[in-house]
Design a protein around this motif. Structure first.
Motif, PDB file in Angstrom:
ATOM      1  N   ILE A   5       1.163  -1.072  -0.088  1.00 15.68           N
ATOM      2  CA  ILE A   5      -0.145   0.211   0.422  1.00 15.68           C
ATOM      3  C   ILE A   5       1.117   1.051  -0.315  1.00 15.68           C
ATOM      4  O   ILE A   5       1.424   1.750   0.850  1.00 15.68           O
ATOM      5  N   LEU A   6       0.694   2.428  -1.106  1.00 12.59           N
ATOM      6  CA  LEU A   6       1.655   3.576  -1.335  1.00 12.59           C
ATOM      7  C   LEU A   6       0.794   4.510  -1.794  1.00 12.59           C
ATOM      8  O   LEU A   6      -0.459   3.635  -2.077  1.00 12.59           O
ATOM      9  N   GLY A   7       1.552   5.006  -1.670  1.00 14.18           N
ATOM     10  CA  GLY A   7       0.668   7.256  -2.265  1.00 14.18           C
ATOM     11  C   GLY A   7      -0.249   6.937  -3.132  1.00 14.18           C
ATOM     12  O   GLY A   7      -0.283   5.186  -4.255  1.00 14.18           O
ATOM     13  N   GLY A   8      -1.421   7.865  -3.604  1.00 20.74           N
ATOM     14  CA  GLY A   8      -2.040   7.492  -4.151  1.00 20.74           C
ATOM     15  C   GLY A   8      -3.843   6.943  -4.552  1.00 20.74           C
ATOM     16  O   GLY A   8      -3.419   6.309  -2.663  1.00 20.74           O
ATOM     17  N   ARG A   9      -4.640   7.294  -4.568  1.00 22.51           N
ATOM     18  CA  ARG A   9      -5.828   5.897  -3.853  1.00 22.51           C
ATOM     19  C   ARG A   9      -7.090   5.782  -5.017  1.00 22.51           C
ATOM     20  O   ARG A   9      -7.116   6.728  -6.236  1.00 22.51           O
ATOM     21  N   GLN A  36       0.433  -3.780  -5.163  1.00 22.05           N
ATOM     22  CA  GLN A  36       1.060  -5.087  -5.172  1.00 22.05           C
ATOM     23  C   GLN A  36       0.043  -5.877  -4.325  1.00 22.05           C
ATOM     24  O   GLN A  36      -0.548  -5.695  -3.057  1.00 22.05           O
ATOM     25  N   VAL A  37      -0.352  -7.282  -4.471  1.00 16.03           N
ATOM     26  CA  VAL A  37      -0.343  -8.335  -3.932  1.00 16.03           C
ATOM     27  C   VAL A  37       0.954  -9.446  -3.267  1.00 16.03           C
ATOM     28  O   VAL A  37       0.855  -9.963  -4.514  1.00 16.03           O
ATOM     29  N   LEU A  38       1.531  -9.509  -2.448  1.00 16.96           N
ATOM     30  CA  LEU A  38       2.601 -10.279  -2.741  1.00 16.96           C
ATOM     31  C   LEU A  38       2.932 -11.713  -1.751  1.00 16.96           C
ATOM     32  O   LEU A  38       2.053 -11.407  -0.878  1.00 16.96           O
ATOM     33  N   LYS A  39       2.583 -12.588  -2.925  1.00 18.37           N
ATOM     34  CA  LYS A  39       2.194 -13.595  -2.061  1.00 18.37           C
ATOM     35  C   LYS A  39       3.480 -14.938  -2.448  1.00 18.37           C
ATOM     36  O   LYS A  39       4.303 -14.727  -3.514  1.00 18.37           O
ATOM     37  N   GLY A  40       4.014 -15.916  -0.850  1.00 13.09           N
ATOM     38  CA  GLY A  40       4.866 -16.224  -1.065  1.00 13.09           C
ATOM     39  C   GLY A  40       4.942 -17.195   0.555  1.00 13.09           C
ATOM     40  O   GLY A  40       4.540 -18.334   0.148  1.00 13.09           O
ATOM     41  N   HIS A  41       3.762 -16.351   1.024  1.00 14.56           N
ATOM     42  CA  HIS A  41       4.248 -17.502   2.709  1.00 14.56           C
ATOM     43  C   HIS A  41       2.479 -17.580   2.441  1.00 14.56           C
ATOM     44  O   HIS A  41       1.741 -18.037   1.997  1.00 14.56           O
ATOM     45  N   PHE A  42       2.649 -19.285   2.626  1.00 19.63           N
ATOM     46  CA  PHE A  42       1.513 -20.491   2.994  1.00 19.63           C
ATOM     47  C   PHE A  42       1.180 -20.459   4.395  1.00 19.63           C
ATOM     48  O   PHE A  42      -0.153 -21.436   4.779  1.00 19.63           O
ATOM     49  N   ASP A  43       1.287 -19.680   5.143  1.00 16.37           N
ATOM     50  CA  ASP A  43       0.933 -19.594   7.170  1.00 16.37           C
ATOM     51  C   ASP A  43       0.664 -17.780   7.074  1.00 16.37           C
ATOM     52  O   ASP A  43       1.401 -17.460   6.560  1.00 16.37           O
ATOM     53  N   ILE A  44       0.396 -17.986   8.695  1.00 11.59           N
ATOM     54  CA  ILE A  44       0.407 -16.097   9.051  1.00 11.59           C
ATOM     55  C   ILE A  44       1.624 -15.549   8.774  1.00 11.59           C
ATOM     56  O   ILE A  44       2.832 -15.765   9.254  1.00 11.59           O
ATOM     57  N   VAL A  45       1.328 -14.452   8.517  1.00  7.82           N
ATOM     58  CA  VAL A  45       3.393 -13.156   8.826  1.00  7.82           C
ATOM     59  C   VAL A  45       2.723 -12.340   9.799  1.00  7.82           C
ATOM     60  O   VAL A  45       2.372 -11.894   9.883  1.00  7.82           O
ATOM     61  N   ARG A  55      14.669  -2.655  -0.096  1.00  4.30           N
ATOM     62  CA  ARG A  55      14.058  -3.870   0.662  1.00  4.30           C
ATOM     63  C   ARG A  55      14.078  -4.296   1.928  1.00  4.30           C
ATOM     64  O   ARG A  55      13.796  -3.800   3.324  1.00  4.30           O
ATOM     65  N   CYS A  56      12.709  -5.006   2.361  1.00  2.00           N
ATOM     66  CA  CYS A  56      12.434  -5.694   3.242  1.00  2.00           C
ATOM     67  C   CYS A  56      12.402  -6.799   3.416  1.00  2.00           C
ATOM     68  O   CYS A  56      12.131  -7.831   2.397  1.00  2.00           O
ATOM     69  N   VAL A  65      11.634 -16.915   5.775  1.00  2.00           N
ATOM     70  CA  VAL A  65      11.982 -15.827   5.496  1.00  2.00           C
ATOM     71  C   VAL A  65      12.510 -15.213   3.887  1.00  2.00           C
ATOM     72  O   VAL A  65      13.223 -15.330   3.452  1.00  2.00           O
ATOM     73  N   LEU A  66      10.950 -14.333   3.549  1.00  3.35           N
ATOM     74  CA  LEU A  66      11.351 -13.684   2.151  1.00  3.35           C
ATOM     75  C   LEU A  66      11.449 -12.477   1.837  1.00  3.35           C
ATOM     76  O   LEU A  66      11.348 -11.747   3.143  1.00  3.35           O
ATOM     77  N   VAL A  67      12.459 -11.999   1.249  1.00  2.00           N
ATOM     78  CA  VAL A  67      13.083 -10.843   0.881  1.00  2.00           C
ATOM     79  C   VAL A  67      12.540 -10.034  -0.423  1.00  2.00           C
ATOM     80  O   VAL A  67      12.280 -10.419  -1.105  1.00  2.00           O
ATOM     81  N   TRP A  68      11.371  -9.158   0.068  1.00  2.00           N
ATOM     82  CA  TRP A  68      10.890  -8.518  -0.993  1.00  2.00           C
ATOM     83  C   TRP A  68      11.539  -6.781  -1.635  1.00  2.00           C
ATOM     84  O   TRP A  68      12.405  -6.142  -0.559  1.00  2.00           O
ATOM     85  N   ASN A  69      11.927  -6.747  -2.825  1.00  2.00           N
ATOM     86  CA  ASN A  69      12.144  -5.348  -3.439  1.00  2.00           C
ATOM     87  C   ASN A  69      10.932  -4.226  -3.791  1.00  2.00           C
ATOM     88  O   ASN A  69       9.447  -4.941  -3.573  1.00  2.00           O
ATOM     89  N   VAL A  70      10.939  -3.624  -2.342  1.00  2.00           N
ATOM     90  CA  VAL A  70       9.412  -1.941  -1.858  1.00  2.00           C
ATOM     91  C   VAL A  70       8.914  -1.836  -2.975  1.00  2.00           C
ATOM     92  O   VAL A  70       7.708  -1.470  -2.539  1.00  2.00           O
ATOM     93  N   GLU A  71       9.680  -1.349  -4.386  1.00  2.00           N
ATOM     94  CA  GLU A  71       9.065  -0.779  -5.074  1.00  2.00           C
ATOM     95  C   GLU A  71       8.495  -1.741  -6.392  1.00  2.00           C
ATOM     96  O   GLU A  71       7.700  -1.098  -6.687  1.00  2.00           O
ATOM     97  N   THR A  72       9.133  -2.772  -6.483  1.00  2.00           N
ATOM     98  CA  THR A  72       8.808  -3.925  -7.431  1.00  2.00           C
ATOM     99  C   THR A  72       7.902  -4.911  -6.618  1.00  2.00           C
ATOM    100  O   THR A  72       6.642  -4.730  -7.707  1.00  2.00           O
ATOM    101  N   GLY A  73       7.852  -5.077  -5.386  1.00  2.37           N
ATOM    102  CA  GLY A  73       7.317  -6.095  -5.066  1.00  2.37           C
ATOM    103  C   GLY A  73       7.586  -7.378  -5.384  1.00  2.37           C
ATOM    104  O   GLY A  73       7.139  -8.452  -5.012  1.00  2.37           O
ATOM    105  N   GLU A  74       8.819  -7.100  -5.954  1.00 10.13           N
ATOM    106  CA  GLU A  74       9.535  -8.823  -6.582  1.00 10.13           C
ATOM    107  C   GLU A  74       9.996  -9.608  -5.412  1.00 10.13           C
ATOM    108  O   GLU A  74      10.787  -8.750  -4.608  1.00 10.13           O
ATOM    109  N   ARG A  75       9.647 -10.927  -5.701  1.00 14.67           N
ATOM    110  CA  ARG A  75      10.957 -11.413  -4.419  1.00 14.67           C
ATOM    111  C   ARG A  75      11.759 -11.678  -5.040  1.00 14.67           C
ATOM    112  O   ARG A  75      12.079 -12.118  -5.490  1.00 14.67           O
TER     113      ARG A  75
END
Length: 408
Positions: A5-9, A36-45, A55-56, A65-75
């Motif tokens: 969830i980032l700027g704009g609405r 974006q919806v970031l999918k990769g986990h199969f249990d509670i985050v 990155r986060c 543990v999944l590492v993501w690009n915060v700008e593109t949502g890429e795993r």
């Protein structure tokens, strides 16, 4: 599942809401939209930490543990190694030879600790067969060491070598850790806050010792945070908020949240003790140094550090327990809940006399202190000096389950 969830609405589809509070499609003060919806986990985050500006990392009950690009949502990386749920995660940055590198440290219910390189996804170090599961981690960057809290407190260096440890405390173990001045650490252990002092000798060896135990809470401590350089705060399962001096560890301020109902011709007070335990409990605390925002059951409570008083609250902010809060400014805040909602709030003045409050609850609910003088009736919220209201300014719909944590 993570939702970016980032700027704009843009307009969000209609979703059936509970009876607590609703807001229409027109939300001019809500500048967020789902990207974006970031999918990769199969249990509670349960954990979300920022590695750097780009990155986060996320972790939870699936042990991943999944590492993501915060700008593109890429795993970017998928870190596998734990066999059970992850119980704590933090970043660890240490300078060696003038170069700075950030790693990830994770703890798991499999009674292990791991050091990860988020650049390569490799597990650099691991410690297994611990006596108990680690529930919290704390990095002391100035000393280039980190601390783990379980049934005992352990201090480790950047090479994952144990430097020193405290003795066993209780079966409940250490549930939260914060750094205090003068090489001290505060640890939440059941109802107590234990103050440890870390000593570094001339040969660089370390030792840790308990120097004081604060036993002023009446129930289990659920939250422990630094407020500023001179203060820290704790919140308990019995809705006690205590503000502490970080130097001498004395009480600087105390609030016991008591929601009391006032009805004509009925008993003047209905105290919080009659409510469900979850409605009393402080689940989360956050601060900007001037205010402390407490999640209490499904409500929100804003406390002024300067005046040591409540400045705003809303008893029914969510349909379920609030799990995480964020202070965007002195007047804007966010909260997320078990009901799957993430909401934006603004602190506003109460309506003038004769004007109806938007939610109507300020005429029904009163706020009192447990240590008020005997015989003094608690004031209604609308009558208490300085009390303001929290107005809902945005409702971010998208999650199908509880929202455990947010990242500002």
């Amino acid at each position: 599942m993570l939702r970016w969830i980032l700027g704009g609405r843009e307009a969000q589809g209609s979703v059936e809401k509970g009876p607590v509070l609703c807001i229409g499609e027109e939300q001019p003060k809500n500048w967020f939209t789902e990207l974006q919806v970031l999918k990769g986990h199969f249990d509670i985050v349960r954990f979300l930490v920022q590695i750097d500006d780009f990155r986060c990392a996320s972790a939870g009950d699936d042990g991943l543990v999944l590492v993501w690009n915060v700008e593109t949502g890429e795993r970017l990386q998928e870190l596998r190694g734990h066999s059970q749920q992850i119980t704590a995660m933090t970043t660890f940055t240490c300078n060696k030879g003038g170069a700075s590198h950030t790693s990830l440290i994770t703890a798991s219910s499999d009674r292990s600790l791991s050091l990860w390189d988020p650049d390569t996804g490799h597990r650099v170090q691991t410690i297994s067969d611990l006596q108990s599961s680690v529930k919290c981690l704390l990095v002391l960057e100035r000393l280039c060491v980190w601390v783990s809290g379980a049934e005992e407190l352990c201090v480790w260096n950047e090479d994952f070598q144990l430097q020193c440890q405290s003795q066993n405390h209780s079966d409940a173990g250490i549930t939260a850790l914060i750094e205090l001045p003068k090489n001290c650490i505060a640890a939440a252990v059941d109802k107590d806050i234990v103050i440890f002092r870390l000593t570094v000798s001339t040969d660089s060896s370390m030792s840790v010792a308990e120097v004081r135990r604060l036993s002023d809470h009446q129930d289990r401590i659920r939250a422990l945070i630094n407020v500023n350089d001179g203060l820290f705060a704790s919140g308990s399962h019995a809705s006690e908020l205590i503000l502490w001096d970080a130097i001498d560890w004395n009480i600087h301020g105390y609030e016991h949240i008591l929601w009391e109902e006032s009805q004509v011709g009925a008993q003047p007070e209905i105290r919080l003790a009659a409510h469900k335990p979850s409605e009393m409990s402080i689940q989360h605390l956050t601060t900007n140094g001037r205010h402390i925002l407490a999640a209490v059951g499904g409500g929100l409570y804003v406390y002024s550090v300067l005046s040591k008083a409540v400045v705003a609250y809303r008893k029914c902010a969510h349909d379920s327990n609030v799990l995480h809060t964020m202070l965007a400014s002195d007047s804007q805040l966010m909260s997320c809940s078990e009901d799957g909602s993430l909401r934006m709030w603004e602190i506003q003045d109460l309506p003038l006399p004769g004007e109806p409050a938007s939610s109507g609850f300020f005429g029904m609910w009163t706020f009192g202190r447990s240590n008020k003088p005997p015989g003094v009736a608690p004031k209604k919220a609308a009558e208490a000096a300085g009390i303001r209201t929290l107005e809902l300014t945005g409702d971010l719909i998208g999650h199908s389950g509880a929202v455990q944590v947010g990242l500002a």
